[in-house]
Enzyme design. Sequence first.
Site, short mmCIF file in Angstrom:
data_model
loop_
_atom_site.label_atom_id
_atom_site.label_comp_id
_atom_site.label_asym_id
_atom_site.label_seq_id
_atom_site.Cartn_x
_atom_site.Cartn_y
_atom_site.Cartn_z
N SER A 1 0.84 -1.18 -0.11
CA SER A 1 -0.03 0.08 -0.03
C SER A 1 0.88 1.37 0.15
O SER A 1 0.54 2.48 -0.74
CB SER A 1 -0.90 0.09 1.14
OG SER A 1 -1.75 -1.22 1.30
N ARG B 1 -8.31 2.46 -12.52
CA ARG B 1 -9.04 2.03 -11.41
C ARG B 1 -10.60 1.76 -11.75
O ARG B 1 -11.28 0.90 -11.39
CB ARG B 1 -8.98 2.82 -10.13
CG ARG B 1 -7.78 2.56 -9.37
CD ARG B 1 -7.63 3.35 -8.17
NE ARG B 1 -6.57 3.25 -7.34
CZ ARG B 1 -5.68 3.77 -6.84
NH1 ARG B 1 -5.99 5.16 -6.74
NH2 ARG B 1 -4.56 3.44 -6.20
N GLU C 1 -4.35 -3.11 -7.27
CA GLU C 1 -4.56 -1.51 -7.73
C GLU C 1 -4.74 -0.65 -6.52
O GLU C 1 -5.75 0.33 -6.67
CB GLU C 1 -5.52 -1.17 -9.05
CG GLU C 1 -5.00 -2.10 -10.10
CD GLU C 1 -5.33 -1.44 -11.52
OE1 GLU C 1 -5.86 -0.19 -11.74
OE2 GLU C 1 -5.34 -2.26 -12.42
N THR D 1 -5.58 -1.34 -2.25
CA THR D 1 -6.73 -2.16 -1.54
C THR D 1 -7.89 -1.12 -1.53
O THR D 1 -7.57 0.22 -1.34
CB THR D 1 -6.29 -2.32 -0.17
OG1 THR D 1 -6.04 -1.34 0.77
CG2 THR D 1 -5.02 -3.53 -0.17
C1 LIG Z 1 -3.07 -11.38 -7.70
C2 LIG Z 1 -2.31 -10.09 -7.47
C3 LIG Z 1 -1.99 -9.29 -8.74
C4 LIG Z 1 -1.17 -8.06 -8.36
N1 LIG Z 1 -0.78 -7.54 -9.60
C5 LIG Z 1 0.10 -6.36 -9.64
C6 LIG Z 1 0.59 -5.74 -10.53
O1 LIG Z 1 0.71 -6.18 -11.63
N2 LIG Z 1 1.79 -4.77 -10.34
C7 LIG Z 1 2.05 -4.42 -9.10
O2 LIG Z 1 2.73 -3.55 -8.84
N3 LIG Z 1 1.24 -5.02 -7.84
C8 LIG Z 1 0.44 -5.92 -8.16
N4 LIG Z 1 -0.29 -6.39 -7.05
C9 LIG Z 1 0.03 -6.02 -5.73
C10 LIG Z 1 -1.02 -5.19 -5.04
O3 LIG Z 1 -1.32 -4.10 -5.73
C11 LIG Z 1 -0.75 -4.95 -3.48
O4 LIG Z 1 -0.99 -6.63 -3.20
C12 LIG Z 1 -1.80 -4.00 -2.76
O5 LIG Z 1 -1.27 -2.80 -3.17
C13 LIG Z 1 -1.92 -4.47 -1.25
O6 LIG Z 1 -0.32 -4.50 -0.88
P1 LIG Z 1 0.19 -5.62 0.24
O7 LIG Z 1 -0.47 -6.95 -0.33
O8 LIG Z 1 1.46 -5.50 0.44
O9 LIG Z 1 -0.90 -5.20 1.41
P2 LIG Z 1 -0.43 -4.12 2.83
O10 LIG Z 1 -0.04 -2.99 2.12
O11 LIG Z 1 0.56 -4.87 3.72
O12 LIG Z 1 -1.63 -3.85 3.49
C14 LIG Z 1 -2.15 -4.88 4.39
C15 LIG Z 1 -3.52 -4.52 4.90
O13 LIG Z 1 -3.45 -3.31 5.53
C16 LIG Z 1 -4.23 -2.36 5.10
N5 LIG Z 1 -3.41 -0.79 5.12
C17 LIG Z 1 -2.26 -0.58 4.66
N6 LIG Z 1 -1.94 0.38 5.01
C18 LIG Z 1 -3.33 1.11 5.42
C19 LIG Z 1 -3.40 2.53 5.85
N7 LIG Z 1 -2.73 3.30 5.40
N8 LIG Z 1 -4.93 2.78 6.01
C20 LIG Z 1 -5.72 1.70 6.29
N9 LIG Z 1 -5.23 0.48 5.95
C21 LIG Z 1 -4.30 0.18 5.38
C22 LIG Z 1 -4.63 -2.87 3.61
O14 LIG Z 1 -5.80 -2.22 3.01
C23 LIG Z 1 -4.70 -4.26 3.82
O15 LIG Z 1 -5.94 -4.79 4.39
C24 LIG Z 1 -1.26 -7.69 -7.13
C25 LIG Z 1 -1.43 -8.24 -6.08
C26 LIG Z 1 -2.24 -9.60 -6.19
C27 LIG Z 1 -2.57 -10.12 -4.84
#
Ligand SMILES: Cc1cc2nc3c(=O)[nH]c(=O)nc-3n(C[C@H](O)[C@H](O)[C@H](O)COP(=O)(O)OP(=O)(O)OC[C@H]3O[C@@H](n4cnc5c(N)ncnc54)[C@H](O)[C@@H]3O)c2cc1C
Length: 380
Positions: free
Chosen positions: A132, A243, A364, A366
Amino acid sequence: MIDFSLDKTQEGIVEKYRSFAQKWIVPNRMKYDESCEFPWDIVKEAYKAGLMNGPIPKKFGGHDYSIFNGALGSEELGAGCIGIGICIDANTLALTPLLLSGTEEQQKKFFGIIVEKQGVAAYCLTEPNAGSDVAGIQSTAIKKGDKYILNGHKRFITNGEVATFHTVFALTDPERGARSLSAFVVPMDLDGIEIVSKLRKMGQNASVQNEIKYHDVEVPAENLLGGEGRGFIIAMKTFDRTRTGVAALSLGAAREAYEISLEWAKNRIQFGKPIAANQAVAFMLADMATQIESARALTWKAAWSYDNGTKDASKLAAMAKYYASDVAMLVATDAVQVMAGDGYSKDYPVEKIMRDVKLCQIYEGTNQVQRLVVSKSILK
Ligand SMILES: Cc1cc2nc3c(=O)[nH]c(=O)nc-3n(C[C@H](O)[C@H](O)[C@H](O)COP(=O)(O)OP(=O)(O)OC[C@H]3O[C@@H](n4cnc5c(N)ncnc54)[C@H](O)[C@@H]3O)c2cc1C
């Protein structure tokens, strides 16, 4: 004047994508859900049918689609299968930085390569310490002569292993942190790109995601997009465009789950009458239909706002993304409930849709992050 009707061109786009989905996606969606293989055959057909690279300018082999027209197509792909749909649509994400910030020469070269190869590209932002929080990116691209030396570690990269090139975000000056974030086109035939692993996941199984490491990859300096330090703004402006596409894919999947469960409810007899004759079931269907209409109205407004350059387009794109994907999750879950044991079985696609749409609440940005975008915008 408010007019919710589509013009002839837009009706044509809907028809083109819908018939493609019926012919190529629906008959194959369960197969790819199980095999977890990239559906190259369908992507090639999508190229033939003119479904790939919608927003790329026509002069470079695309279709010049507005965000609104792109959303119309994405809804139909989502109704067919989001997993296969994203294999067709992910180029939009990966190529948008080039569209927004590439020079005429860069666009001609790299759009040309993708179109000529009938290939796919990957958008490489996320890292182990930067999900994120994009500002946590640690990959570096340090200038040395006429090259940037790229080192870093990306994860969850859609199309990673099947891409012709990656659009990679890395720091050109680690001391300046995210202010030096920059975007590069990184062709896959350069030395030093390691595909570390392929993600095993819950849904959208036709699409592939990889963990990737870049080891001293020598990226030509002319592959830098928009200048050093432009990466953060390019990444965010990309999401403002894409988005709405995630919203539209979610909407399509919700529609499909709703339509399947509606037919089921009219035909499944229990206690001597169709289950839809019970108000408990009929009201679930009413809520599903209402949520889908609301999600479409918001998605269309967000797309229209972007195309017309309104000030609140970024906020509306975030709203549409989280609202439509939350609706899709609710609708898919209720569709399984309406069909009960059959809904839970793999004999019908609603369980797959339920697994697929979960991801739309995550990638894109969460849905919590979307709410952050919206709340910041309304509270500023
Ligand atoms: C199948 C898949 C395809 C993807 N494709 C791509 C791609 O093509 N290119 C790319 O670059 N990325 C891609 N992603 C990555 C995706 O964009 C990230 O998984 C997403 O942005 C969340 O990051 P994270 O999984 O590290 O979760 P984290 O950032 O660790 O978040 C964990 C939880 O904490 C919450 N959270 C974190 N910070 C805050 C805050 N400030 N306020 C409130 N809640 C918060 C989040 O909402 C979530 O519920 C993909 C992911 C998946 C699973």
